[in-house]
Motif scaffolding. Sequence first.
Motif, mmCIF file in Angstrom:
data_model
loop_
_atom_site.group_PDB
_atom_site.id
_atom_site.type_symbol
_atom_site.label_atom_id
_atom_site.label_comp_id
_atom_site.label_asym_id
_atom_site.label_seq_id
_atom_site.Cartn_x
_atom_site.Cartn_y
_atom_site.Cartn_z
ATOM 1 N N PHE A 1 0.972 -1.005 0.097
ATOM 2 C CA PHE A 1 0.079 0.086 0.068
ATOM 3 C C PHE A 1 1.011 1.041 -0.118
ATOM 4 O O PHE A 1 0.280 2.335 0.414
ATOM 5 C CB PHE A 1 -0.896 -0.092 1.262
ATOM 6 C CG PHE A 1 -2.172 0.707 1.015
ATOM 7 C CD1 PHE A 1 -3.098 0.369 0.464
ATOM 8 C CD2 PHE A 1 -2.613 1.849 1.719
ATOM 9 C CE1 PHE A 1 -4.427 0.701 0.012
ATOM 10 C CE2 PHE A 1 -3.877 2.273 1.707
ATOM 11 C CZ PHE A 1 -4.730 1.859 0.841
ATOM 12 N N GLY A 2 2.015 1.020 -0.254
ATOM 13 C CA GLY A 2 3.295 2.245 -0.330
ATOM 14 C C GLY A 2 2.933 2.986 1.276
ATOM 15 O O GLY A 2 3.089 2.515 2.161
ATOM 16 N N LEU B 1 0.977 1.141 -9.221
ATOM 17 C CA LEU B 1 0.625 2.320 -8.670
ATOM 18 C C LEU B 1 1.936 2.687 -7.731
ATOM 19 O O LEU B 1 1.930 3.740 -7.023
ATOM 20 C CB LEU B 1 -0.459 2.130 -7.405
ATOM 21 C CG LEU B 1 -1.716 1.942 -8.110
ATOM 22 C CD1 LEU B 1 -2.869 1.516 -7.036
ATOM 23 C CD2 LEU B 1 -2.211 3.005 -8.969
ATOM 24 N N GLY B 2 3.194 2.108 -7.870
ATOM 25 C CA GLY B 2 4.326 2.366 -7.272
ATOM 26 C C GLY B 2 4.414 2.163 -5.712
ATOM 27 O O GLY B 2 5.161 2.505 -5.001
ATOM 28 N N ALA B 3 3.400 1.153 -5.460
ATOM 29 C CA ALA B 3 3.243 0.669 -3.782
ATOM 30 C C ALA B 3 4.333 -0.484 -3.787
ATOM 31 O O ALA B 3 4.870 -0.605 -2.567
ATOM 32 C CB ALA B 3 1.722 0.404 -3.703
ATOM 33 N N CYS B 4 4.161 -1.549 -4.610
ATOM 34 C CA CYS B 4 4.882 -2.783 -4.390
ATOM 35 C C CYS B 4 6.235 -2.955 -4.573
ATOM 36 O O CYS B 4 7.013 -3.859 -4.135
ATOM 37 C CB CYS B 4 4.156 -3.995 -5.123
ATOM 38 S SG CYS B 4 4.190 -4.033 -6.999
ATOM 39 N N LYS C 1 -5.335 12.199 -12.390
ATOM 40 C CA LYS C 1 -6.109 11.217 -11.411
ATOM 41 C C LYS C 1 -6.331 9.881 -12.049
ATOM 42 O O LYS C 1 -6.762 9.852 -13.224
ATOM 43 C CB LYS C 1 -7.567 11.908 -11.189
ATOM 44 C CG LYS C 1 -8.298 11.299 -10.260
ATOM 45 C CD LYS C 1 -9.530 12.149 -9.844
ATOM 46 C CE LYS C 1 -10.804 11.217 -9.212
ATOM 47 N NZ LYS C 1 -10.487 10.748 -7.983
ATOM 48 N N LYS C 2 -6.126 9.004 -11.241
ATOM 49 C CA LYS C 2 -6.299 7.602 -11.574
ATOM 50 C C LYS C 2 -7.630 7.028 -11.242
ATOM 51 O O LYS C 2 -8.239 7.437 -10.413
ATOM 52 C CB LYS C 2 -5.340 6.795 -10.829
ATOM 53 C CG LYS C 2 -3.979 7.042 -11.222
ATOM 54 C CD LYS C 2 -2.830 6.185 -10.316
ATOM 55 C CE LYS C 2 -1.494 6.816 -10.581
ATOM 56 N NZ LYS C 2 -0.812 7.567 -9.368
ATOM 57 N N HIS C 3 -8.183 6.261 -12.195
ATOM 58 C CA HIS C 3 -9.788 5.807 -11.904
ATOM 59 C C HIS C 3 -9.461 4.167 -11.996
ATOM 60 O O HIS C 3 -8.892 3.644 -12.814
ATOM 61 C CB HIS C 3 -10.668 6.348 -13.021
ATOM 62 C CG HIS C 3 -10.582 7.811 -13.400
ATOM 63 N ND1 HIS C 3 -11.534 8.584 -12.793
ATOM 64 C CD2 HIS C 3 -9.711 8.788 -13.727
ATOM 65 C CE1 HIS C 3 -11.362 9.558 -12.986
ATOM 66 N NE2 HIS C 3 -10.296 9.939 -13.526
ATOM 67 N N ASP D 1 -6.321 8.136 -4.673
ATOM 68 C CA ASP D 1 -7.330 8.438 -5.646
ATOM 69 C C ASP D 1 -8.668 7.326 -5.840
ATOM 70 O O ASP D 1 -9.582 7.859 -6.447
ATOM 71 C CB ASP D 1 -6.496 8.398 -7.389
ATOM 72 C CG ASP D 1 -5.740 9.700 -7.660
ATOM 73 O OD1 ASP D 1 -5.963 10.835 -6.948
ATOM 74 O OD2 ASP D 1 -5.165 9.563 -8.809
ATOM 75 N N GLU E 1 -0.430 6.513 -2.489
ATOM 76 C CA GLU E 1 -0.726 6.015 -3.856
ATOM 77 C C GLU E 1 -2.027 5.502 -4.327
ATOM 78 O O GLU E 1 -2.404 5.319 -5.406
ATOM 79 C CB GLU E 1 0.338 4.416 -3.818
ATOM 80 C CG GLU E 1 1.797 4.984 -3.915
ATOM 81 C CD GLU E 1 2.587 5.056 -2.558
ATOM 82 O OE1 GLU E 1 1.640 5.314 -1.517
ATOM 83 O OE2 GLU E 1 3.720 5.062 -2.502
ATOM 84 N N TYR E 2 -2.796 5.169 -3.053
ATOM 85 C CA TYR E 2 -4.372 5.012 -3.217
ATOM 86 C C TYR E 2 -5.250 5.902 -2.894
ATOM 87 O O TYR E 2 -6.589 5.590 -3.129
ATOM 88 C CB TYR E 2 -4.504 3.700 -2.287
ATOM 89 C CG TYR E 2 -3.795 2.302 -2.740
ATOM 90 C CD1 TYR E 2 -4.659 1.485 -3.533
ATOM 91 C CD2 TYR E 2 -2.590 2.098 -2.395
ATOM 92 C CE1 TYR E 2 -3.955 0.306 -3.955
ATOM 93 C CE2 TYR E 2 -1.854 1.093 -2.916
ATOM 94 C CZ TYR E 2 -2.379 -0.031 -3.677
ATOM 95 O OH TYR E 2 -1.840 -0.879 -4.047
#
Lengths: 303, 262
Positions: free
Chosen positions: A24-25, B229-232, B6-8, A32, A29-30
Amino acid sequence: MADLSVRIGNLLLKNPVMTASGTFGYGVEYADFIDLSRLGGIIVKGTTMAPREGNPYPRMAETPMGMLNAVGIQNKGARYFAEKIYPTIKDIDTNMIVNVSGSDIDSYVAAAGVIDELDRIPAIELNISCPNVRQGGMAFGVSAKAAAEVVEAVRKAYRKTLIVKLSPNVTDIVSIAKAVEDAGADSVSLINTLLGMAVNAETRKPILSTVTGGMSGPAVKPVALRMVWQVAQAVKIPVVGLGGIMTATDAVEFLLAGATAVEIGTANFVDPTVSVKVVDGIADYLQRHDMKSVNEIIGGLET
Amino acid sequence: MQQIMKKHVCDLTVAEAVWLHERCILLKLTRDEVLPPMKAGQFAEVRIDDTPGVLLRRPISIHRVVREKNELWLLVQTVGRGTQRLAMLQNGDVLNVMLPLGNGFTLPESPCRTLLVGGGVGVAPLLQLGVELRALGMRPTFLLGARTANDVLQMREFGQVGEVCVTTEDGSMGESGFVTQHSLLKRKDTFDRIYCCGPKPMMMAVARYAHEHEVWCEVSLENRMACGLGACLCCVEKTKEGHRCVCTDGPVFNICDLTWPI
């Protein structure tokens, strides 16, 4: 609506749903996709005292209903976190918890000390279970004695809520959980990833640069559930359950098995909104069963 | 410069599914609501439903955004169970996508001579890029590489946007050989910018050419990824600034920033 709040040590969670470290960074990152303040907590990416480049690419392999990762705790170090990242996340209205890792006792203590200074971080999750770091990491989590030593040392240096994340790659997770409890942990979270491996038959090579990696996703859920149940029966401190939770029903199963809270990990990759769906789903479950508080189902497994 | 959009996460409906050859399908997706802003070089993470064992989304390049029809086009090559499932989609089926992801190509600030090099299904993002360059008053040159004539994708679409040159490994269309062997590249001082997407060995060869001829060059990478998303931190590429995520810092990188042996 039923009361979803739970307590872990001195930590009050508005609901039992947190997001798991490394999936979940830093939460943003989430942003949005979901309202981050709806979560019980966000456990941010594994942080070490010294910056780490992590393992070489490739770091990921999909496996049947799961995945392997070998990221190797890539992060810019605890000081960088405190100076550059913390200011950007400290006002998120949920429990921002830092997953702290190290390679020896001193580096665990030093990193925990840096995080201790940050007002808006009410807890750390001590990672003694990462399978992807050659030195240390899981080495502490696979022996009750070593686990107790590192937890005892961090307990002296860290004043707030201390959650210790346990490895499933052990013969007897209960003895390690008890050792960690005796050493002063406020809570244990389990399970971290299961050590696994993937091979490309055509190239005759491993898929991961490190050959082995940590397995997560729905495929590991039965193992996680079993371990949470065993540990919850053996310790007095609250247990945080994780491992393959994809739905609210999965989360309820962990709560019934004795977890006070849960973490959502790999599922975030499949559906970036899953964590709030799990919160809503737990509330629906409680309503459907005429319960006033989530505490009524924690450990409620009828055996 | 990186532009944050913005991401959807949303459901799109298959308006049309067109087989381009036996391993490649063009999906034209739409919805009632206007599609979100997105640009060339960005990608979508597509959820794979009802496929035993498959868990993760699949990253697929944005091939074309047709605003007049409110359509997003994706080119899908069947390589495994996930993409094979996508290839089974039919008109009216619903697909869950997360988009737009990644940074996209850097467009020139003033008109210049652009070469867009694609290999195999790697030609996908170059169509939208060509359209965007065209809108800025340029007529791009496409250099498309494939194994055989049958594998050359979207010739007509590319032809409507710019000049098209082709190489095939078996010589069944255009010049014979790899893209870097095309006579176009033997001319001196022809292009100001090269954009490239395709298999990594091909991109490295193009990057080497660009480096030797001192031509500005961007490549689009497709490292194995999970979150998008750049998280993992799974999809990292080694750059001069250390490991960077292909999903958020890329997928497009300037070759100057990479540590490729060129």
